[in-house]
Design a protein around this motif. Structure first.
Motif: not given
Length: 333
Positions: A260-267
């Motif tokens: 449904e979405v895209v998002g940032l994530c931690q490395a």
């Protein structure tokens, strides 16, 4: 008639609830936090709660007192005369109670030899950090508290409620370190990753640009310090009109997994099993820095080597950072 009776009953119940309500220190903390921040939104971030929750609590306080404490305007809010009167009386009480709580918590911890009260912004490095601490210091007993507000974690360290904390800083939201708090830089610029469903067209790319996900809905946690503002600024800088949903981290992951979405994530976060893929943003356009803070330098000297060892290990396993270690790694201890 029935609707009128229902309305009257509801109002009577609300009135009774306010009659039974007592003005407590936690209510005074809310009022002081809003006054200090200059807006309900910023105060909610500082307190580590959602904006709707804090706004509702403020309304209940105003209803109980019988008057408005703040005047709302487009830039935030400012105290009314009633608000100023309350704040002037409330601040010394809040400060004294915070000092009392800090002293008692510090005394309780000192009564348990070897106890280390740790705080941290949720990230994948924390479990291994704790395990390495136990390995490096077998007599140490770490106690963990996590929170999505680095400001709140810093406040807890400053007030003695935490011994150390791992906090994150976004370029758009610089951290103001309280006086007397020891700190060291873990990493100056961590790579920026985007996560999305494996069927997304960008999944075939090794690295991506923001234009590759320009048409997607995004997700961000409004309660995490600066994250909401940062992602909007990031998208606008690429000429993209932000379309962002608010969700906590668990819900965000479910929405990404559903496509449904895209998002940032931690490395340093664990790769999601199944249908979620992660790609690095070219140029790392969003600066993310990590700091370790402590009540004293001695606390940092105790826990920092284990944190460095765990971060390096995860970085080598999860990603080929290339020259990032030479360019951005700063070890103060």
């Amino acid at each position: 008639m029935n609707l009128r009776r229902s309305h009257c009953l509801r109002q009577a119940i609300i009135g009774l609830a306010f009659t039974l309500m007592d003005l407590e220190v936690r209510h005074l903390k809310v009022v002081c936090a809003v006054a200090t921040a200059g807006s309900v939104h910023k105060a909610a971030r500082a307190l580590g709660v959602s904006q709707p929750t804090l706004a509702a609590q403020l309304r209940r306080i105003e209803d109980f007192l019988g008057g408005k404490l703040f005047t709302r305007h487009i830039y935030g809010c400012s105290p009314t005369m009633l608000g100023q009167q309350l704040i002037s009386r409330a601040r010394p009480i809040v400060d004294e109670m915070s000092s009392l709580a800090s002293e008692m918590k510090a005394a309780a911890c000192s009564a348990k030899p070897g106890t280390l009260v740790m705080g941290g912004f949720p990230c994948g490095v924390i479990p291994g950090w704790i395990a390495r601490l136990r390995e490096f210091h077998p007599t140490l007993h770490p106690v963990l508290q996590t929170g999505v507000s680095s400001r709140a974690l810093l406040r807890d360290v400053s007030e003695g409620q935490l011994d150390v904390a791992l906090v994150v800083e976004l370029e758009e939201e610089p951290i103001r370190f309280p006086p007397g708090v020891a700190r060291c830089l873990l990493i100056d610029r961590e790579p920026v990753l985007v996560q999305f469903h494996e069927r997304h067209p960008a999944a075939e790319l090794a690295t991506i640009q923001l234009t590759d996900v320009a048409a997607d809905q995004w997700v961000a946690n409004r309660n995490a310090d600066g994250q909401w503002e940062s992602i909007h600024q990031l998208l606008r800088s690429a000429g993209i009109t932000p379309r962002v949903h608010h969700a906590d981290y668990a819900t965000s992951n479910l929405l990404v997994k559903a496509g449904e979405v895209v998002g940032l994530c931690q490395a340093m976060s664990e790769p999601k099993e199944g249908v979620v893929v992660r790609r690095r943003l070219e140029g790392d356009p969003r600066k993310i820095s990590w700091f370790l803070v402590g009540r004293t330098e001695a606390f940092l000297e105790t826990v920092y080597p284990a944190l460095v060892a765990e971060y390096r290990s995860r970085a080598e396993i999860l990603y080929a950072y290339g020259k990032i270690w030479d360019e951005h790694w700063v070890a103060k201890i």
